[in-house]
Design an enzyme around this catalytic site. Structure first.
Site, PDB file in Angstrom:
ATOM      1  N   GLU A  58      11.990 -16.889  13.070  1.00 15.22           N
ATOM      2  CA  GLU A  58      10.981 -17.788  12.524  1.00 15.22           C
ATOM      3  C   GLU A  58      11.536 -19.042  11.853  1.00 15.22           C
ATOM      4  OE1 GLU A  58       7.631 -17.350  12.915  1.00 15.22           O
ATOM      5  OE2 GLU A  58       8.288 -15.746  14.246  1.00 15.22           O
TER       6      GLU A  58
ATOM      7  N   SER B  77     -27.108  25.630  -5.142  1.00 14.54           N
ATOM      8  CA  SER B  77     -26.689  26.739  -6.003  1.00 14.54           C
ATOM      9  C   SER B  77     -25.454  26.428  -6.833  1.00 14.54           C
ATOM     10  CB  SER B  77     -26.430  27.984  -5.146  1.00 14.54           C
ATOM     11  OG  SER B  77     -27.614  28.376  -4.493  1.00 14.54           O
TER      12      SER B  77
END
Length: 780
Positions: free
Chosen positions: A184, A468
């Site tokens: 790069e 429950s």
């Protein structure tokens, strides 16, 4: 108008006095000064934006360090894998430098760089003496200690839909740094943000080829483009990019810029996640930590930066290989690698993870952490150098939780094909939350089946009926100590028969599971079997306001109405809320004001910004907590949770199933003194799945708990003061005598024990009295 004419006249007189050239020069100077001021203001604003992004990216989120305490299984916690992720190197001799370890059958020796709890602590030696695969003793510099935590691991973070794993430049291998620079910007350390030579070279190459085949942007320009100016191809945008790149180079060091670039580079799409940074890319594509990359793999990742999806080794392996070889050739040309290294790297096969990786570890948890940080300290961008966030996450338990949820849902759909949905977003979902009872720390959190499909965190946000799983609050209200004694004891009897009540002028009849009624049962047995009719009778006798008071005391904050159906969980809670409300049952009666995912936050200088420990206060007595735990242990040995033993959970645990009457939601909450876990299973749309909690939620909970208790053995529950254990006659709930035919031991709050049984003792006592008299007569 007259004022304007006057001003114009004054300007003309001034121009005649100073002369035309001087006036023009001063005017131009003024314009230049204004332009310079505007440019300086623009630059300052843009650099502030850059700094805010930098602070966000520099915010590091850590899991809790791996605990090293006696009893832990080093196999189950995968200590070797943890050390590898922390970049420790295994040696055959005694470790001589920080970051080394040695293992033998009898002990592990570690030269630890530091500990999570010791900010700035000097490196030290630790020895783990073993018995089998478990830690028997921990020594620090040859002195026994109770236990330690290794340094913490960094957690992936980033925006939703993004896999981001920040790394420090010091942790990036030189091969990868050289590969990125070669691919790069090989003159990165020579230019000041804009490389004029590179621009001219790129322009010449593009002119000769007749197309744009090479770019001249530097790494700094690319970073500015990503953060500030965008990617539109206009002259104005390029000029802004160049100017700001020079400003960034003036403000930040080369090392800081390179580190930011390596962490921010977009490296393609893997599955549904955008891969951000080389740390995430190493894990996503290669299944490795950044320090484990070979030279060929480093060149492969560096080559992807220019066109991530075009050079993806998953989408096009051949093209990715060609690009890798170009990067390797450039590295050799620049003198970063030798001919031999070049040849060896080119010969490396490309092995990638074809199946998308899970991306971020604990993604639902990290989202929760971000939410907690924003609530407690606000925007981390206020700290320009970033912050370090230490969380409560136990990576071992998180791994167990994710595995248990994935296996459990796949198993359910395999056994019941009717549950499988073709659309991923419509599939059966599950939540698993694991908390530390003493502290309220979130140890593991799974907020859904697949974060890549749905980022909705059901653990925090889904509101469902607990069914429950709410019943323990009803029984607590019945058993709590009151003036004059509790309304019930565990040995009291209640009728489990059909009952019809009038609610809002309409008859309402609760039904038991599969319409099975047990008749006359003890309170303990009613909870163990989760009998609806018996529970409603208890709630009616105790009083619905008393039930609401008990639920509120333990931490239920959602709306509750005093209607009979409330006793069966006919209202909505979030999974995290329900799990928190169970904590006082597990920790001796203390309510935590909240659960916490963040323990402490430091700024870049080590200053504590916030300590996020939850506060606690007693809401029930330790004796009441122990009594409820005893009843819930009965659920696991002789009730609806008894199948857990067959699924591998053999340690003493307490728990409760929760199934709604319409079979839309299945829950299980279970705990030991050191670990509480909740599981919910259901569809997001609320469709009935027809599964009981024992079929759907309990197996997932048992899978998690079996692994967790193998890694971290659970201590026994200690009986506190204020509790008595007596023998009772199981047929009538009275204190047993020697003549009672069926005897069992039962737990009571002191002072609530039942009177002696008179049903079975009268005739026997008469016989004993006659025998004593006869014996005494003979003795005379």
């Amino acid at each position: 108008m007259m004022a304007l004419r006057g001003t114009a006249a004054r300007l003309r007189r001034w121009a005649r006095q100073v002369g035309p050239f001087t006036a023009v020069a001063l005017g131009v100077g003024g314009l230049l000064a204004l332009a310079a001021a505007a440019l300086a203001t623009y630059t300052a604003v843009e650099l502030a934006r850059f700094a805010r992004t930098e602070a966000t990216r520099r915010t590091l989120v850590y899991a809790a360090g791996q605990p090293l305490v006696p009893g832990i299984s080093i196999r189950a916690v995968d200590l070797a894998g943890t050390l590898s992720r922390l970049r420790y190197r295994e040696t055959t001799g005694m470790p001589a430098a920080p970051g080394e370890f040695r293992r033998t059958a009898a002990a592990w020796d570690l030269y630890v760089r530091g500990f999570e709890e010791d900010q700035g602590q000097a490196p030290t030696r630790v020895r783990l003496e073993l018995k089998g695969d478990r830690i028997a003793r921990v020594l620090r510099e040859r002195q026994p200690v109770d236990g330690l935590r290794l340094e913490a691991e960094v957690l992936p973070s980033g925006d939703r839909g993004e896999d981001y794993r920040p790394v420090r430049l010091a942790d990036v291998p030189p091969s990868l740094q050289h590969a990125v620079l070669a691919a790069e910007d090989h003159r990165f350390f020579e230019h000041a943000g804009v490389d004029l030579r590179g621009l001219l070279r790129a322009a010449w190459v593009n002119l000769r080829s007749g197309r744009v085949s090479q770019g001249g942007s530097t790494i700094t320009q690319q970073l500015v483009k990503n953060r500030l100016v965008g990617s539109r191809r206009t002259l104005g945008r390029k000029l802004r990019e160049a100017w700001l790149a020079a400003a960034v180079e003036w403000r930040y060091s080369k090392a800081e810029i390179l580190e930011s670039y390596l962490n921010e580079a977009y490296l393609g799409q893997h599955g549904s996640l955008a891969v951000r940074g080389v740390g995430a890319a190493a894990r996503a594509y290669l299944g490795k930590e950044i320090h484990q990359l070979t030279l060929g793999e480093a060149a492969l990742l560096a080559g992807m930066i220019r066109a991530p999806n075009s050079y993806s080794p998953v989408l096009d392996p051949d093209r990715a290989r060609q690009r890798r070889d170009v990067v390797l050739a450039r590295m050799r040309e620049l003198g970063h690698i030798s001919d031999a290294e070049y040849a060896a790297a080119r010969a490396e096969p490309i092995r990638v993870q074809v199946r998308p990786s899970p991306g971020r570890r604990a993604p639902y948890f990290t989202d929760y952490v971000q939410q907690e940080i924003e609530q407690r300290i606000g925007d981390t961008a206020d700290e320009p150098d970033g912050v370090r966030v230490y969380t409560t996450l136990d990576l071992t338990l998180q791994r167990f939780a994710e595995t248990a949820v994935a296996r459990g849902l796949e198993r359910l759909e395999a056994r019941r094909p009717r549950l499988r949905r073709p659309e991923p977003a419509q599939r059966l979902q599950a939540v698993l939350v694991a908390l530390e009872p003493d502290t309220g720390h979130v140890l593991a959190l799974v907020g859904g089946r697949d974060y890549q499909v749905s980022q909705f965190n059901r653990a925090l946000l889904a509101r469902r009926q607990p069914g429950s799983a709410f019943k323990p609050f009803v029984y607590l209200a019945a058993l709590r100590a009151r003036r004059g004694g509790p309304a019930f004891t565990a040995a009291s009897f209640v009728d489990d028969e059909p009952i019809t009540l009038t609610v809002n002028g309409e008859p309402w009849t609760p039904r038991n599971y599969e319409d099975h009624y047990a008749g006359r049962v003890s309170v303990r047995r009613a909870l163990e079997l989760s009998l609806n009719a018996a529970t409603v009778r208890i709630a009616q006798e105790v009083g619905l306001p008393e039930v609401i008071e008990a639920a509120r005391a333990l931490g239920i904050e959602s709306p509750l109405r005093p209607v009979p159906a409330m006793a069966l969980g006919a209202f909505e809670v979030t999974p995290l809320e329900l799990a928190r409300a169970y904590l006082p049952l597990a920790n001796g009666g203390r309510r935590l004001d909240r659960v916490a995912a963040v323990r402490v936050v430091y700024d870049a200088h080590g200053t504590t910004l916030v300590v996020a420990e939850p506060e606690s206060r007693p809401v029930i007595s330790a004796a009441e907590s122990y009594l409820m735990t005893s009843l819930l242990q009965g659920v696991m040995t002789a009730g609806t949770g008894a199948t857990a033993r067959g699924l591998g959970v053999t340690a003493p645990v307490a728990g409760k199933t929760g199934t709604t009457n319409d079979a839309r939601d299945a829950w299980f909450v279970g705990y030991t003194p050191h670990l509480l876990a909740l599981v919910w299973v259901g569809f997001d749309g609320g469709e009935a799945h027809g599964l009981s909690a024992a079929d759907a939620a309990l197996p997932i909970w048992a899978d998690f708990m079996r692994q967790a208790l193998d890694a971290y053995p659970a201590p026994a529950v200690e009986m506190p003061a204020g509790v008595s254990v007596v023998d009772i006659d199981s047929t009538n709930g009275r204190r047993a005598t020697r003549f009672c035919p069926v005897v069992a031991r039962e737990v009571f709050l002191e002072g609530s024990e039942p009177p002696p049984c008179e049903e079975h003792g009268w005739f026997g006592e008469q016989v004993i009295d006659w025998w004593r008299r006869l014996r005494d007569w003979f003795r005379r």
